[in-house]
Design an enzyme around this catalytic site. Sequence first.
Site, PDB file in Angstrom:
ATOM      1  N   SER A   1       4.021   7.641  10.265  1.00 43.35           N
ATOM      2  CA  SER A   1       3.923   8.442  11.489  1.00 43.35           C
ATOM      3  C   SER A   1       3.593   7.566  12.695  1.00 43.35           C
ATOM      4  O   SER A   1       3.005   6.490  12.563  1.00 43.35           O
ATOM      5  CB  SER A   1       2.852   9.518  11.323  1.00 43.35           C
TER       6      SER A   1
ATOM      7  N   GLU B   1       7.840  16.189  15.637  1.00 42.82           N
ATOM      8  CA  GLU B   1       8.434  15.901  14.328  1.00 42.82           C
ATOM      9  C   GLU B   1       7.842  16.863  13.308  1.00 42.82           C
ATOM     10  O   GLU B   1       6.629  16.912  13.117  1.00 42.82           O
ATOM     11  CB  GLU B   1       8.130  14.450  13.924  1.00 42.82           C
TER      12      GLU B   1
ATOM     13  N   LYS C   1       0.867  -1.188   0.000  1.00 44.35           N
ATOM     14  CA  LYS C   1       0.000   0.000   0.000  1.00 44.35           C
ATOM     15  C   LYS C   1       0.901   1.234   0.000  1.00 44.35           C
ATOM     16  O   LYS C   1       1.402   1.640   1.039  1.00 44.35           O
ATOM     17  CB  LYS C   1      -0.859  -0.041   1.265  1.00 44.35           C
TER      18      LYS C   1
ATOM     19  N   CYS D   1      12.741  10.279   8.407  1.00 43.56           N
ATOM     20  CA  CYS D   1      12.316   9.990   9.780  1.00 43.56           C
ATOM     21  C   CYS D   1      13.450  10.177  10.790  1.00 43.56           C
ATOM     22  O   CYS D   1      13.218  10.581  11.922  1.00 43.56           O
ATOM     23  CB  CYS D   1      11.760   8.580   9.862  1.00 43.56           C
TER      24      CYS D   1
ATOM     25  N   GLU E   1       8.210   1.219  11.795  1.00 43.53           N
ATOM     26  CA  GLU E   1       9.305   2.195  11.747  1.00 43.53           C
ATOM     27  C   GLU E   1       8.646   3.563  11.695  1.00 43.53           C
ATOM     28  O   GLU E   1       8.020   3.913  10.700  1.00 43.53           O
ATOM     29  CB  GLU E   1      10.193   1.917  10.530  1.00 43.53           C
TER      30      GLU E   1
HETATM   31  P1  NAI Z   1       1.021   8.485   7.681  1.00 46.44           P
HETATM   32  O1  NAI Z   1       1.758   7.757   8.716  1.00 46.44           O
HETATM   33  O2  NAI Z   1      -0.413   8.731   7.938  1.00 46.44           O
HETATM   34  O3  NAI Z   1       1.159   7.725   6.282  1.00 46.44           O
HETATM   35  C1  NAI Z   1       2.006   6.618   6.055  1.00 46.44           C
HETATM   36  C2  NAI Z   1       1.241   5.518   5.349  1.00 46.44           C
HETATM   37  O4  NAI Z   1       0.202   5.041   6.189  1.00 46.44           O
HETATM   38  C3  NAI Z   1       0.570   5.951   4.053  1.00 46.44           C
HETATM   39  O5  NAI Z   1       0.650   4.918   3.107  1.00 46.44           O
HETATM   40  C4  NAI Z   1      -0.863   6.161   4.486  1.00 46.44           C
HETATM   41  O6  NAI Z   1      -1.772   6.037   3.428  1.00 46.44           O
HETATM   42  C5  NAI Z   1      -1.040   5.042   5.494  1.00 46.44           C
HETATM   43  N1  NAI Z   1      -2.132   5.222   6.458  1.00 46.44           N
HETATM   44  C6  NAI Z   1      -2.707   6.378   6.894  1.00 46.44           C
HETATM   45  N2  NAI Z   1      -3.653   6.128   7.797  1.00 46.44           N
HETATM   46  C7  NAI Z   1      -3.708   4.785   7.964  1.00 46.44           C
HETATM   47  C8  NAI Z   1      -4.483   3.912   8.779  1.00 46.44           C
HETATM   48  N3  NAI Z   1      -5.398   4.360   9.617  1.00 46.44           N
HETATM   49  N4  NAI Z   1      -4.241   2.581   8.704  1.00 46.44           N
HETATM   50  C9  NAI Z   1      -3.297   2.096   7.878  1.00 46.44           C
HETATM   51  N5  NAI Z   1      -2.546   2.881   7.081  1.00 46.44           N
HETATM   52  C10 NAI Z   1      -2.735   4.205   7.115  1.00 46.44           C
HETATM   53  O7  NAI Z   1       1.800   9.858   7.416  1.00 46.44           O
HETATM   54  P2  NAI Z   1       1.350  11.174   6.589  1.00 46.44           P
HETATM   55  O8  NAI Z   1      -0.052  11.535   6.932  1.00 46.44           O
HETATM   56  O9  NAI Z   1       1.669  10.967   5.160  1.00 46.44           O
HETATM   57  O10 NAI Z   1       2.358  12.259   7.166  1.00 46.44           O
HETATM   58  C11 NAI Z   1       2.104  12.913   8.377  1.00 46.44           C
HETATM   59  C12 NAI Z   1       3.347  13.028   9.212  1.00 46.44           C
HETATM   60  O11 NAI Z   1       3.811  11.743   9.552  1.00 46.44           O
HETATM   61  C13 NAI Z   1       4.538  13.670   8.546  1.00 46.44           C
HETATM   62  O12 NAI Z   1       4.484  15.058   8.627  1.00 46.44           O
HETATM   63  C14 NAI Z   1       5.674  13.104   9.337  1.00 46.44           C
HETATM   64  O13 NAI Z   1       5.843  13.833  10.526  1.00 46.44           O
HETATM   65  C15 NAI Z   1       5.216  11.722   9.676  1.00 46.44           C
HETATM   66  N6  NAI Z   1       5.774  10.730   8.740  1.00 46.44           N
HETATM   67  C16 NAI Z   1       6.830   9.987   9.141  1.00 46.44           C
HETATM   68  C17 NAI Z   1       7.404   9.102   8.275  1.00 46.44           C
HETATM   69  C18 NAI Z   1       8.556   8.274   8.672  1.00 46.44           C
HETATM   70  O14 NAI Z   1       9.277   7.767   7.816  1.00 46.44           O
HETATM   71  N7  NAI Z   1       8.779   8.044   9.932  1.00 46.44           N
HETATM   72  C19 NAI Z   1       6.952   8.964   6.895  1.00 46.44           C
HETATM   73  C20 NAI Z   1       5.788   9.741   6.584  1.00 46.44           C
HETATM   74  C21 NAI Z   1       5.270  10.611   7.490  1.00 46.44           C
END
Ligand code: NAI
Length: 499
Positions: free
Chosen positions: A246, A402, A192, A301, A267
Amino acid sequence: MLNANLSPDVVNGFLDGKPKLLLIDGKFVPAVSGRTFDSINPATGKVLAQVAEGGVEDIDLAVAAARRAFDDGPWSRFTPFERQAVLLRLADLVEANFDEIAMLDTLDLGAPITNTRARKQRAVALLRYYAGQATTIHGQTLPNSSAGEVLSYTVKEPIGVVGAIIPWNGPFGMAVWKLAPALAAGCTLVLKPAEPAPLSPLRLGELCLEAGIPPGVVNVVNGPGSVVGAALAAHPGVDKISFTGSTATGQAIVRAAAGNVKKVTLELGGKSPNIVFDDADLDAAVPGAAMAVFANSGQICSAGTRLFVQRGIYDEFVERVSVFTRKLRVGSPLDPNTQLGPLVSEVQLERVTGYLESGKAQGARAAVGGGRLLSDDLAGGYFVEPTLFADVTDQMKIAQEEIFGPVISALPFDTAEEAVARGNATTYGLGSGVWTNNLANAHRVAKGLRAGSVWVNCYQLMDPAVPFGGYKMSGTGRESGPDHIEDFLETKAVWIKTG
Ligand code: NAI
Ligand code: MG
């Protein structure tokens, strides 16, 4: 004259104007609902491609296909050697097609082309490293103390269907990092991708088919995380979730996964300390401190966003990082000289500029940067200035949360003990950096930091052979390294009465 490999035309075969579909059971298909969403080029704000928007029904179909391929499909009969061979073929295809892959990520994510092209080595190395592991999986013969003659041994078996949920900050590399160990172990996969960067994972899906990976082994379903990601995390047909993203979403996944007690590895986010001592080689530490955050426009991250600088050199160091930062070339990701591109999306632009305002409102001083970057040639793009805040205190929001943008908070410290204590005073524990020429100090601080990676006189180095992951709320499990593949395996104990 633009090098032909650096021309956006290299993706014309893939982005042919038709919607990009879902990969389910070896075929590219529209979503059951027929819906699509736009993938945006964040450097221009313009639509790059239409992408099929999966829903719960599509996850059901993809999981069913992955189940069949795992339970009784051809994949279950692939020998370790055959899995290895197919992964090595995939590595060769990724290598041969990387100009296109790099350009897709540059267009979809806004990462500078020089950076996305430099990711080739890692993507290929990950595939080859895990390919090597496919033939090394083994159980043990173990002595037991049962009465009579009883032989006991263990067998390692693939865990089953893996749901891999990835973020947008390095879409292709993240997809490979999840796919390679899963396939090496003999699992099947539903991938996904994240909404802002759905394209290169679909290209990976095409290459998987070309490499001879059977239908259903690798499925790619784009769509909203709250629908498609949530359905995957809760699905009773999925045995394991491997997630990067996140912390808040990671927590939601743990809750969703409880239904059938999926194995989960996470992660998550970070607020990593990068600690510069007054005896450090400042010529190395200055660019090191800046690029520990500004690489990928801060969308990493493990970015070293809390820059602790020993008080005696604090003013000088802040000044030198500011001078370095002013010289960074921010601009079109297509220009090979560009060092920082835009943020990935309008949502991220709003988040990051919100933090810039919060920093100023709470009394931090922008030594360099501090706002959105607007100019005629960047019009429509989601650019922000690489920013270093001085006069930051540990309590400010910019020092706690973050940001995921090109924003450094510089904090003075006096002693090593203090730097370690304040460096650890966060709910996160992903990356950390230490800059010092004192060997004993380096070891002491590395021991004290509660983080999954400690980089001494360097930052952000990664390798398929070296584990990466988080302490505390930065996650659970480690990716890369000799033990990562264990996360995709079950251990079966077999007892045989021989007496
Ligand atoms: P997110 O954690 O919501 O998205 C990451 C993945 O999870 C995407 O594929 C998204 O579609 C999926 N996702 C979202 N809600 C979900 C749910 N309820 N169940 C299963 N999968 C789900 O992150 P987002 O909204 O893109 O970014 C927000 C903040 O998160 C960023 O500003 C950053 O601070 C942090 N982030 C951290 C990352 C890392 O590598 N540690 C990567 C991306 C974002
Ligand atoms: Mg995009």
